[in-house]
Write an enzyme that holds these catalytic residues in place. Sequence first.
Site, mmCIF file in Angstrom:
data_model
loop_
_atom_site.group_PDB
_atom_site.id
_atom_site.type_symbol
_atom_site.label_atom_id
_atom_site.label_comp_id
_atom_site.label_asym_id
_atom_site.label_seq_id
_atom_site.Cartn_x
_atom_site.Cartn_y
_atom_site.Cartn_z
ATOM 1 N N ASN A 84 -0.651 -13.810 2.098
ATOM 2 C CA ASN A 84 0.619 -13.130 2.314
ATOM 3 C C ASN A 84 0.384 -11.945 3.243
ATOM 4 O OD1 ASN A 84 3.354 -12.263 1.840
ATOM 5 N ND2 ASN A 84 2.562 -10.728 0.401
ATOM 6 N N HIS A 112 1.980 -8.166 4.080
ATOM 7 C CA HIS A 112 2.859 -7.169 3.482
ATOM 8 C C HIS A 112 2.826 -5.913 4.351
ATOM 9 C CE1 HIS A 112 5.021 -5.188 0.220
ATOM 10 N NE2 HIS A 112 4.267 -4.133 0.451
ATOM 11 N N SER A 158 -0.982 -5.299 5.593
ATOM 12 C CA SER A 158 -2.113 -5.879 4.867
ATOM 13 C C SER A 158 -1.949 -7.388 4.749
ATOM 14 C CB SER A 158 -2.177 -5.331 3.432
ATOM 15 O OG SER A 158 -2.203 -3.917 3.409
#
Length: 226
Positions: free
Chosen positions: A116, A118, A145
């Site tokens: 993911n 973010h 991140s």
Amino acid sequence: MSSLNTTQRNLPLVVLVSGAGTNLQAILEACAQGSLPATVEAVISDRGTAPALQRAAAAGITTHVLQPQDYPDRASYDRVLALLIDSHAPGLVVLAGFMRILNDAFVQHYRGRMVNIHPALLPKYRGLRTHRRVLAAGEREPGSSVQFVTRELDGGPVIAQSKVPVRMDDTERSLTARVQACEHRLYPQVIRWIAEGRVRLADESVVFDGARRRSPVIMDWDETTS
Ligand code: NHR
Ligand code: GAR
């Protein structure tokens, strides 16, 4: 049939999106340029109106829309989503602005195979409306991140981060744009490391080039662009 270049297989990706799809676009471009040894097999959105779907279609990528309102509960949605993803046999599932929480069974199924991005320097600012909160807090160090997704929301081991300068006159819009420009380099880079087998998840840690990391790689674009 054999030829000179058959040893390195492209990593098959399935990308999950909900919105604009600028990170998807950056990944597609890196694949097309040959700087990312990966192939986007499918793009799946939980919103039929996501502009990301047009970007995928324009690149000739298979798209699917799976709308939560068509399922009785989260568990059945997540089960069907996993079946759809697995029908494309990905080596990596990429969350690129996917705005829906996934249940534990789903996250467990893709453990070590799902990442993911973010828009904050995690563990700061987990959750939603990140840019607004960063500005409201007078944060001096915004960034982005990339992490492996684990059970804890936005709490998985962080692989790499990139810092972004904040300016006095930043608005939510201007800061978002600067952070996203940095994400468009960061995400393809991290996926490349995974495709090359340089990064993996071991227990609760990131292993980079065979060594367990205690903190994320900090990308400094002046030195590390390739
Ligand atoms: N799922 C799990 N289990 N763990 C994570 O770390 C996840 C995840 C699913 C998505 C991305 C994430 C982010 O980067 C992500 C990480 C959506 C929400 C959320 O609250 C939170 C975090 C993230 C994505 N979504 C609401 C929900 O009820 C819906 C909000 C909306 O539709 O606007 O699913 O921040
Ligand atoms: C990205 O900035 C990503 O970091 C963020 O949404 C944007 C998606 O943009 N993700 C989250 O906020 C997750 N809660 P995109 O659709 O243009 O790639």
